[in-house]
Design a protein around this motif. Structure first.
Motif, mmCIF file in Angstrom:
data_model
loop_
_atom_site.group_PDB
_atom_site.id
_atom_site.type_symbol
_atom_site.label_atom_id
_atom_site.label_comp_id
_atom_site.label_asym_id
_atom_site.label_seq_id
_atom_site.Cartn_x
_atom_site.Cartn_y
_atom_site.Cartn_z
ATOM 1 N N ALA A 11 0.851 -1.198 0.000
ATOM 2 C CA ALA A 11 0.000 0.000 0.000
ATOM 3 C C ALA A 11 0.881 1.239 0.000
ATOM 4 N N PRO A 12 0.354 2.357 -0.515
ATOM 5 C CA PRO A 12 1.093 3.617 -0.407
ATOM 6 C C PRO A 12 1.195 4.029 1.066
ATOM 7 N N ILE A 24 5.898 3.483 -1.149
ATOM 8 C CA ILE A 24 5.033 2.299 -1.131
ATOM 9 C C ILE A 24 5.660 1.281 -0.203
ATOM 10 N N ARG A 25 4.853 0.748 0.701
ATOM 11 C CA ARG A 25 5.349 -0.215 1.698
ATOM 12 C C ARG A 25 4.843 -1.614 1.337
ATOM 13 N N ILE A 26 5.736 -2.606 1.444
ATOM 14 C CA ILE A 26 5.396 -4.011 1.187
ATOM 15 C C ILE A 26 5.830 -4.820 2.407
ATOM 16 N N ARG A 101 0.357 4.584 -8.450
ATOM 17 C CA ARG A 101 -0.618 3.548 -8.826
ATOM 18 C C ARG A 101 -0.012 2.521 -9.772
ATOM 19 N N LYS A 102 0.848 2.987 -10.666
ATOM 20 C CA LYS A 102 1.480 2.083 -11.632
ATOM 21 C C LYS A 102 2.378 1.071 -10.911
ATOM 22 N N ILE A 103 3.184 1.552 -9.952
ATOM 23 C CA ILE A 103 4.074 0.657 -9.195
ATOM 24 C C ILE A 103 3.250 -0.293 -8.332
ATOM 25 N N LEU A 104 2.231 0.238 -7.669
ATOM 26 C CA LEU A 104 1.393 -0.597 -6.803
ATOM 27 C C LEU A 104 0.692 -1.684 -7.613
ATOM 28 N N SER A 105 0.165 -1.333 -8.755
ATOM 29 C CA SER A 105 -0.509 -2.320 -9.623
ATOM 30 C C SER A 105 0.458 -3.421 -10.047
ATOM 31 N N ASN A 114 -3.561 -5.757 -1.972
ATOM 32 C CA ASN A 114 -3.767 -4.447 -1.361
ATOM 33 C C ASN A 114 -3.967 -4.586 0.147
ATOM 34 N N ALA A 115 -3.248 -3.786 0.919
ATOM 35 C CA ALA A 115 -3.391 -3.829 2.376
ATOM 36 C C ALA A 115 -4.715 -3.205 2.793
ATOM 37 N N GLU A 116 -5.272 -3.729 3.857
ATOM 38 C CA GLU A 116 -6.478 -3.153 4.442
ATOM 39 C C GLU A 116 -6.084 -1.994 5.360
#
Length: 458
Positions: A11-12, A24-26, A101-105, A114-116
């Protein structure tokens, strides 16, 4: 409590908007693997994040096949030394909605989900990096708008409340152990715990909890700000003062009585103190249905307020002033009301001693009003010792009230010379209620309700 969950979330961690950078965190078991699929150094060389040291930063390119998305910095955090206690990657790219959004996608396509809301902090709690009260402090820290709110949240995050609860639960567990040990030797009539000592210990804890509980109103004001209502009869200058304090034309100002039909709310910070201003409909009897509803809501807001600025038009004549003062003395709480005589620049009646005299055309008078507002705040939030625990969370308040109730029952059982079974039961209930604050005792519904209030990415 180690989390048994093998999916990886992303998620951002910064707002989706135009900015200089975006993060963006993973987090999860595949955080490194997924990032390796989309990241390479400028030279084109791939990198194994599993083989790199934790807390290191790597410059390179995020790409979808041959399609370069952005030049980025990738920061590596290896478990358990990360925010969530899992493997974590943070990708810092150029800011902007499209790039983020491009990186997250792309990360989602490669295996993340996607994180809640609040899921990163929830994982930190489940993995033992934070207890539940500290997790809630994270949300309060993010939302803090003043220095006092920030300081209070930071103190809770550092574990002041958690430490107290841990020590209290430890003492109660020791006491329960001795009470229950006596039950095992009931036939031998052996006493392992002096009942007077137990009563004193329980009573001392109850008093400490009552002291903490008494700080809740103060804590709520520190966290959420002072709910300040501007009230008075129509045309007493409520909307004009409201606009002047905000330095904007937020409320409609008119010579026609009853212009304000409902309340208006805005935030104002004075000397680092947050005031939640409410401009209310003028207090009077009226046959206008809409205005009447506004007056009703005014009364409700006055009842709920931490501070009430009650305005009296100093040019309205001695009889009207007398009626307004009578209303104040009979209907309003003097401890949380500042009476202000407005329009003092006009030819006015004699203003009684002990009340503020203000005019929008006399800057010093408005400064005096602000000082009175700040003084009221400081008096209402006065804490004897800066190291004292201040209760800011309603959920914690309820848990402490229930703890005190259980402790009272245990004291009654001791005083009535009841069996240790009853004493033990009440003490265990107290322990469980305290454990709900820090998360030793909780359920999935409570956790979901707490973390769903967090922002996504935290």
């Amino acid at each position: 409590m180690k989390m048994d969950n093998f999916d990886t979330i992303a998620a951002p961690a910064t707002p989706l908007m135009e900015s200089s950078i975006s993060v963006i965190r993973i987090s999860g078991t595949k955080a490194f693997e997924i990032t390796e699929k989309v990241f390479r150094k400028k030279s084109g060389k791939k990198i194994s994040f599993s083989d790199t040291p934790s807390h290191t930063v790597h410059f390179g390119i995020i790409s979808d096949g041959e399609d370069i998305i952005d030049e980025v910095l990738v920061t590596v955090f290896k478990n358990p030394n990360s925010y969530t206690g899992e493997d974590v990657i943070e990708i810092s790219s150029h800011g902007g909605v499209y790039i983020t959004r491009k990186i997250l996608s792309l990360l989602i396509k490669k295996g993340a989900r996607n994180a809640e809301p609040g899921e990163f902090t929830k994982r930190a709690f489940l993995n033992g990096k934070l207890d539940l009260s500290q997790s809630e402090a994270v949300a309060d820290l993010i939302k803090s708008q003043t220095e006092s709110a920030h300081r209070s949240s930071l103190k809770q995050l550092e574990g002041s409340l958690s430490k107290f609860i841990s020590e209290a639960r430890h003492d109660l567990l020791n006491a329960i152990s001795l009470v229950e040990l006596e039950l095992d030797f009931a036939e031998e009539d052996v006493e392992f715990l002096n009942k007077d000592e137990l009563r004193n210990k329980v009573s001392n804890l109850k008093e400490k909890l009552e002291k903490i509980l008494s700080t809740y109103i103060t804590g709520k004001i520190i966290r959420d700000g002072v709910n300040l209502v501007i009230s008075g009869k129509p045309n007493s200058g409520k909307s004009s003062l409201f606009n002047f304090l905000l330095n904007s034309e937020r409320a409609i100002v008119s010579d026609i009585p009853g212009t304000t039909r409902d309340y208006l709310e805005e935030k104002l910070i004075i000397n680092g103190i947050l005031f939640n201003l409410t401009d209310t409909a003028g207090i009077r009897l009226t046959e206008d249905i809409i205005e009447s509803e506004g007056v009703k809501r005014s009364f409700e807001k006055i009842e709920e307020a931490d501070l009430n600025l009650y305005l009296i038009d100093s040019s309205s004549g001695e009889e009207e002033i007398r009626k307004s003062l009578e209303y104040y003395k009979s209907k309003l709480n003097s401890e949380k009301t500042i009476v202000c005589f407005t329009k003092s620049d006009l030819k006015v009646s004699q203003i009684p001693d002990g009340y503020l005299s203000i005019s929008l055309f006399i800057p010093d008078s408005i400064e005096s009003l602000k000082k009175s507002m700040v003084k009221n705040y400081l008096e209402s939030t006065k804490i004897e010792n800066k190291d004292d625990i201040i209760l800011t969370n309603y959920r914690h308040k309820i848990c402490i009230e229930q703890t005190i109730e259980s402790l009272l029952k245990s004291i009654e059982s001791i005083d009535s010379s009841m069996s240790g079974e009853y004493i033990s039961l009440d003490l265990r209930n107290a322990i469980n209620r305290l454990g709900e604050i820090t998360g030793e005792f909780t359920n999935e519904e409570v956790l979901n309700n707490i973390f769903m209030k967090f922002c996504i990415g935290k």
